[in-house]
Design an enzyme around this catalytic site. Structure first.
Site, mmCIF file in Angstrom:
data_model
loop_
_atom_site.group_PDB
_atom_site.id
_atom_site.type_symbol
_atom_site.label_atom_id
_atom_site.label_comp_id
_atom_site.label_asym_id
_atom_site.label_seq_id
_atom_site.Cartn_x
_atom_site.Cartn_y
_atom_site.Cartn_z
ATOM 1 C CE1 TYR A 141 -3.445 -2.635 0.598
ATOM 2 C CE2 TYR A 141 -4.448 -0.625 1.172
ATOM 3 C CZ TYR A 141 -4.768 -2.195 0.555
ATOM 4 O OH TYR A 141 -6.440 -2.076 0.834
ATOM 5 C CE LYS A 190 1.865 -16.853 -4.023
ATOM 6 N NZ LYS A 190 1.326 -18.282 -4.257
ATOM 7 C CG ASP A 222 -1.664 -19.487 -2.797
ATOM 8 O OD1 ASP A 222 -0.605 -19.894 -1.723
ATOM 9 O OD2 ASP A 222 -0.739 -20.161 -3.492
ATOM 10 C CG ASP A 246 -8.162 -4.370 1.300
ATOM 11 O OD1 ASP A 246 -8.448 -4.424 1.905
ATOM 12 O OD2 ASP A 246 -8.043 -4.848 0.405
ATOM 13 C CG ASP A 250 -13.207 -6.934 1.798
ATOM 14 O OD1 ASP A 250 -12.757 -6.373 2.662
ATOM 15 O OD2 ASP A 250 -13.701 -7.147 0.764
HETATM 16 C C1 IPM Z 1 -9.939 -1.343 4.371
HETATM 17 C C2 IPM Z 1 -10.289 -0.931 3.578
HETATM 18 C C3 IPM Z 1 -9.746 -0.040 2.848
HETATM 19 C C4 IPM Z 1 -8.182 -0.675 2.412
HETATM 20 C C5 IPM Z 1 -10.046 1.106 1.164
HETATM 21 C C6 IPM Z 1 -10.846 1.842 1.219
HETATM 22 C C7 IPM Z 1 -8.406 2.092 1.291
HETATM 23 O O1 IPM Z 1 -10.902 -1.834 1.939
HETATM 24 O O2 IPM Z 1 -9.712 -0.814 5.409
HETATM 25 O O3 IPM Z 1 -10.020 -2.726 4.502
HETATM 26 O O4 IPM Z 1 -8.125 -0.501 1.639
HETATM 27 O O5 IPM Z 1 -7.476 -0.852 3.503
HETATM 28 MN MN MN Z 2 -10.359 -4.056 2.866
#
Ligand code: IPM
Ligand code: MN
Length: 364
Positions: A141, A190, A222, A246, A250
């Site tokens: 990032y 990785k 992975d 990240d 999710d």
């Molecule tokens: C998160 C979000 C952020 C990230 C975005 C909105 C920049 O997806 O907090 O996970 O990628 O960190």
């Molecule tokens: Mn995110």
């Protein structure tokens, strides 16, 4: 001594969900007689509209003078056409970086009444209880260069860079957390491809020598993505690079039923932290009063635990959320296969949580 919480509602449903969490916090502070002030500042698209920048100096200054920060969400279609350096997301990345909040904790825990909304079989999800520790201020990032190159911009580069210290401090945090939990740490990398991952793995193994009680394992990212689905109950604490974290968080959030339930805490070495739901700004339902505030309310619980040493009150919020869900109340984003389920709006579910907190207190 008076404590200061800076509230950054942001965009979309951000203002609605932070309003809810602040109401829950105020109710608790009133009961416990704690002197806490809330100060609101702009971030993301809301800040672009007022100041032309997603992270105004006055927001940064206010955050630096806070004990904790509560954030809603940033972004939305209105700002999608903006050039890269005035995107709402830059505000979020910027505040994490300037505040030095290097460790992002994302707990994933099964709520019994929501298990049937998981895309995964109940038997796989039932005993899920883990925390992802995502490195938050380095890695892919933030590595430089990150740019288009060549005479015709026909090339592009992003950089995954870490210093030894950046890896060590987040891994150390993950070990400390594992010691308070089930003493099992999975480091995700990785290492079969990336040099940064090989260094990450070496440092995890070195630090592991100081934590002989913690069982350490390494998984390739992975394979970990697959294991999160096939055997999520194996995990206790996971630690990983910014971008891997990240993506995996999710994925992990829906295992237990909904992205709308996942809180997060972004921490550093002192007690200052930033707390935000892991879901986004949900522009499609913004302003309708129907957003699910529970991830933000659960983030407020983490704020009490990590920044204000109010463990008991944090647990009260978590228990109250469980109680409300187990009585069949939920917002329209969740599905519950329960005979007596009631769909309620943002304000109503907040009232229910506050009532449940108060009831718990009288019983205790
Ligand atoms: C998160 C979000 C952020 C990230 C975005 C909105 C920049 O997806 O907090 O996970 O990628 O960190
Ligand atoms: Mn995110």
């Amino acid at each position: 001594m008076m404590k200061t919480i800076t509230v950054l509602p942001g965009d979309g449903i951000g203002p609605e969900v932070t309003t809810s969490a602040v109401r829950v916090l105020r109710a608790l502070f009133e009961k416990s007689g704690r002197d806490v002030q809330f100060i609101e500042k702009k971030i993301g698209g809301a800040a672009i509209d007022t100041f032309g920048t997603p992270l105004p100096q006055e927001t940064i200054d206010q955050c630096h003078n806070s004990d904790a920060i509560l954030l809603g969400a940033v972004g939305g279609p209105k700002w999608n056409a903006q050039s890269m350096n005035v995107r709402p997301e830059q505000g979020l990345l910027g505040i994490r970086k300037t505040m030095g909040l290097f460790a992002n904790l994302r707990p994933v825990e099964a709520f019994d009444t929501l298990i049937d909304s998981s895309p995964i079989k109940r038997s796989f999800v039932e005993h899920v209880n883990f925390v992802i520790v995502r490195e938050l201020t380095g890695g892919l990032y933030f590595g430089r260069p990150s740019e288009r190159r060549g005479a015709h911009h026909e090339q592009v580069v992003d950089t995954l860079s870490y210093s030894k210290n950046e890896i060590e401090r987040v891994v150390e945090k993950a070990f400390q957390l594992a010691m308070k939990r089930n003493k099992k740490l999975t480091s995700i990398d990785k290492a079969n491809v990336l040099e940064s991952s090989r260094m990450w793995r070496e440092l995890v193994n070195q630090i592991a020598e100081r934590y002989p009680e913690v069982t350490v394992s390494h998984q390739l990212v992975d394979s970990a993505a697959m294991q999160l689905i096939t055997n999520p109950a194996q995990f206790d604490v996971l630690v990983t690079e910014n971008m891997f974290g990240d993506i995996l968080s999710d994925e992990a959030s829906v295992i237990t039923g909904s992205l709308g339930m996942m809180p997060s805490a972004s921490l550093r070495s002192d007690k200052v932290g930033l707390y935000e739901p892991a879901h986004g700004s949900a522009p499609d339902i913004a302003g309708q009063g129907i957003a699910n505030p529970l991830a933000t309310i659960l983030s407020a619980a983490l704020l009490l635990r990590y920044s204000l040493d109010m463990d008991q009150e944090a647990a009260q919020i978590e228990k109250a959320v469980r109680n409300v869900l187990s009585q069949g109340y939920h917002t329209c984003d969740l599905q519950m296969e329960q005979p007596n389920n009631h769909i309620v709006n943002t304000a109503e579910i907040t009232d229910l949580v506050i009532n449940a907190v108060n009831e718990n207190q009288t019983i205790a």
